[in-house]
Write a protein that holds these residues in place. Structure first.
Motif, short mmCIF file in Angstrom:
data_model
loop_
_atom_site.label_atom_id
_atom_site.label_comp_id
_atom_site.label_asym_id
_atom_site.label_seq_id
_atom_site.Cartn_x
_atom_site.Cartn_y
_atom_site.Cartn_z
N GLY A 53 -7.34 5.04 -4.66
CA GLY A 53 -8.58 5.68 -5.07
C GLY A 53 -9.23 5.06 -6.28
O GLY A 53 -10.26 5.56 -6.75
N ASP A 54 -8.65 3.98 -6.81
CA ASP A 54 -9.19 3.32 -7.99
C ASP A 54 -10.18 2.24 -7.56
O ASP A 54 -9.80 1.24 -6.96
CB ASP A 54 -8.06 2.70 -8.81
N ALA A 55 -11.45 2.43 -7.87
CA ALA A 55 -12.48 1.49 -7.45
C ALA A 55 -12.36 0.14 -8.12
O ALA A 55 -12.93 -0.85 -7.65
CB ALA A 55 -13.87 2.08 -7.73
N GLY A 56 -11.59 0.06 -9.20
CA GLY A 56 -11.45 -1.20 -9.92
C GLY A 56 -10.25 -2.01 -9.48
O GLY A 56 -9.98 -3.07 -10.06
N VAL A 57 -9.52 -1.53 -8.47
CA VAL A 57 -8.32 -2.23 -8.01
C VAL A 57 -8.45 -2.54 -6.53
O VAL A 57 -8.83 -1.68 -5.73
CB VAL A 57 -7.05 -1.38 -8.24
N TYR A 58 -8.14 -3.78 -6.16
CA TYR A 58 -8.13 -4.19 -4.75
C TYR A 58 -6.80 -4.86 -4.47
O TYR A 58 -6.39 -5.78 -5.19
CB TYR A 58 -9.28 -5.15 -4.46
N VAL A 59 -6.11 -4.40 -3.44
CA VAL A 59 -4.82 -4.97 -3.05
C VAL A 59 -4.96 -5.64 -1.70
O VAL A 59 -5.44 -5.03 -0.74
CB VAL A 59 -3.72 -3.88 -2.98
N ARG A 60 -4.55 -6.90 -1.62
CA ARG A 60 -4.61 -7.64 -0.35
C ARG A 60 -3.22 -8.17 -0.04
O ARG A 60 -2.71 -9.05 -0.73
CB ARG A 60 -5.60 -8.81 -0.46
N SER A 61 -2.59 -7.62 0.99
CA SER A 61 -1.28 -8.08 1.41
C SER A 61 -1.43 -9.28 2.33
O SER A 61 -2.30 -9.30 3.19
CB SER A 61 -0.53 -6.96 2.14
N ARG A 83 0.82 -1.21 0.00
CA ARG A 83 0.00 0.00 0.00
C ARG A 83 0.85 1.26 0.00
O ARG A 83 0.38 2.33 -0.38
CB ARG A 83 -0.94 -0.01 1.21
N ILE A 84 2.11 1.14 0.45
CA ILE A 84 3.02 2.27 0.39
C ILE A 84 3.54 2.45 -1.02
O ILE A 84 3.56 3.56 -1.57
CB ILE A 84 4.19 2.06 1.38
N ARG A 85 3.94 1.35 -1.65
CA ARG A 85 4.51 1.42 -2.99
C ARG A 85 3.46 1.71 -4.06
O ARG A 85 3.77 2.26 -5.11
CB ARG A 85 5.23 0.11 -3.33
N MET A 86 2.22 1.31 -3.80
CA MET A 86 1.16 1.49 -4.80
C MET A 86 0.04 2.35 -4.25
O MET A 86 -1.14 2.08 -4.46
CB MET A 86 0.64 0.12 -5.25
N GLY A 87 0.41 3.40 -3.54
CA GLY A 87 -0.58 4.25 -2.91
C GLY A 87 -1.51 4.93 -3.88
O GLY A 87 -2.66 5.24 -3.54
N GLU A 88 -1.04 5.16 -5.11
CA GLU A 88 -1.88 5.87 -6.08
C GLU A 88 -3.08 5.04 -6.51
O GLU A 88 -4.04 5.56 -7.08
CB GLU A 88 -1.06 6.26 -7.31
N LEU A 89 -3.04 3.72 -6.23
CA LEU A 89 -4.16 2.86 -6.62
C LEU A 89 -5.29 2.87 -5.59
O LEU A 89 -6.35 2.30 -5.84
CB LEU A 89 -3.67 1.42 -6.81
#
Length: 235
Positions: A20-28, A12-18
């Protein structure tokens, strides 16, 4: 960490710009000691994302170690990313990593030694170290640079072309069978492991005593313990 149990999940630090994108979900996910580069719950998380309607799911492993090849048994397309200047030529001869790739990527291609890394990978592929079952697919080596915004479109095109190749040759069906077979075996292993951990307390003291006295081999001790716990068939 296998010692403290802690982890640094920097996605979430490296890809913080994502964010606000409703089409992207990141799960660490921390691996919690699991080998092969993937957390034990990774594929279950992929199932949830698939059911939620995500068309593309990207699995990132913990690193590029020689043994971290489990992702090739879980994904339809495996992309191996190498960075230039991280070592000598041996870095490009890690057979396990070389063989699992459907697409090779050399990142940071704006660096002066990137061309050597690209040449090393192409030479290794030319020597025939790729898996024979993928001989119909010519594995590309794609240079990329986020600093210069280069190679991203070419990488996406290579992934799309590989998917088309899987469908055209019918290999996609074979891979799905292999993935499900692997998941079945892994699920069975995890169930046995969990049962073993839950029930072993208070039942290993006598066996450890015999092991210390070298009256019993570890394999035989494990068989006796499993039989005592009524886990699996040890015959």
């Amino acid at each position: 960490s296998p010692f403290t149990g802690g982890s640094i999940l920097g996605d979430r630090i490296r890809m913080g710009e994502l964010a606000g994108d409703a089409g992207v979900y990141v799960r660490s996910m921390a691996t919690r000691g699991a080998l092969g580069g993937l957390a034990r719950g990774t594929l279950e998380a992929v199932d949830v994302l698939d059911a939620a309607g995500f068309d593309l799911v990207i699995i990132e492993t913990v690193g590029v170690g020689q043994d971290e090849v489990e992702v090739a048994r879980a994904a339809h397309t495996t992309v191996v990313i190498s960075a230039p200047g991280l070592g000598d030529d041996i870095q490009a001869i890690k057979a396990g990593i070389l063989e699992i790739a459907d697409v090779h990527v050399v990142s940071k291609c704006d660096k002066p030694d990137a061309s050597k890394a690209i040449a090393d990978l192409k030479n290794m592929l030319a020597l025939g170290l790729s898996l024979s079952r993928r001989a119909r697919w010519q594995i590309p080596v794609v240079p990329t640079s986020s600093q210069r915004d280069e190679g991203i479109a070419e990488l996406l095109a290579a992934i799309d072309e590989h998917w088309s190749s899987l469908e055209e040759t019918g290999e996609i069906a074979t891979r799905r069978v292999q993935i499900n077979e692997r998941r079945l075996l892994k699920a069975g292993e995890e169930i046995l492991r969990d049962q073993f951990v839950r029930n072993r307390d208070g039942k290993i003291g006598a066996l450890v005593t015999e092991l210390n006295a070298r009256a019993l081999s570890p394999h035989r001790a494990a068989e006796r313990l499993l039989a005592d716990l009524h886990i699996g068939d040890t015959k």
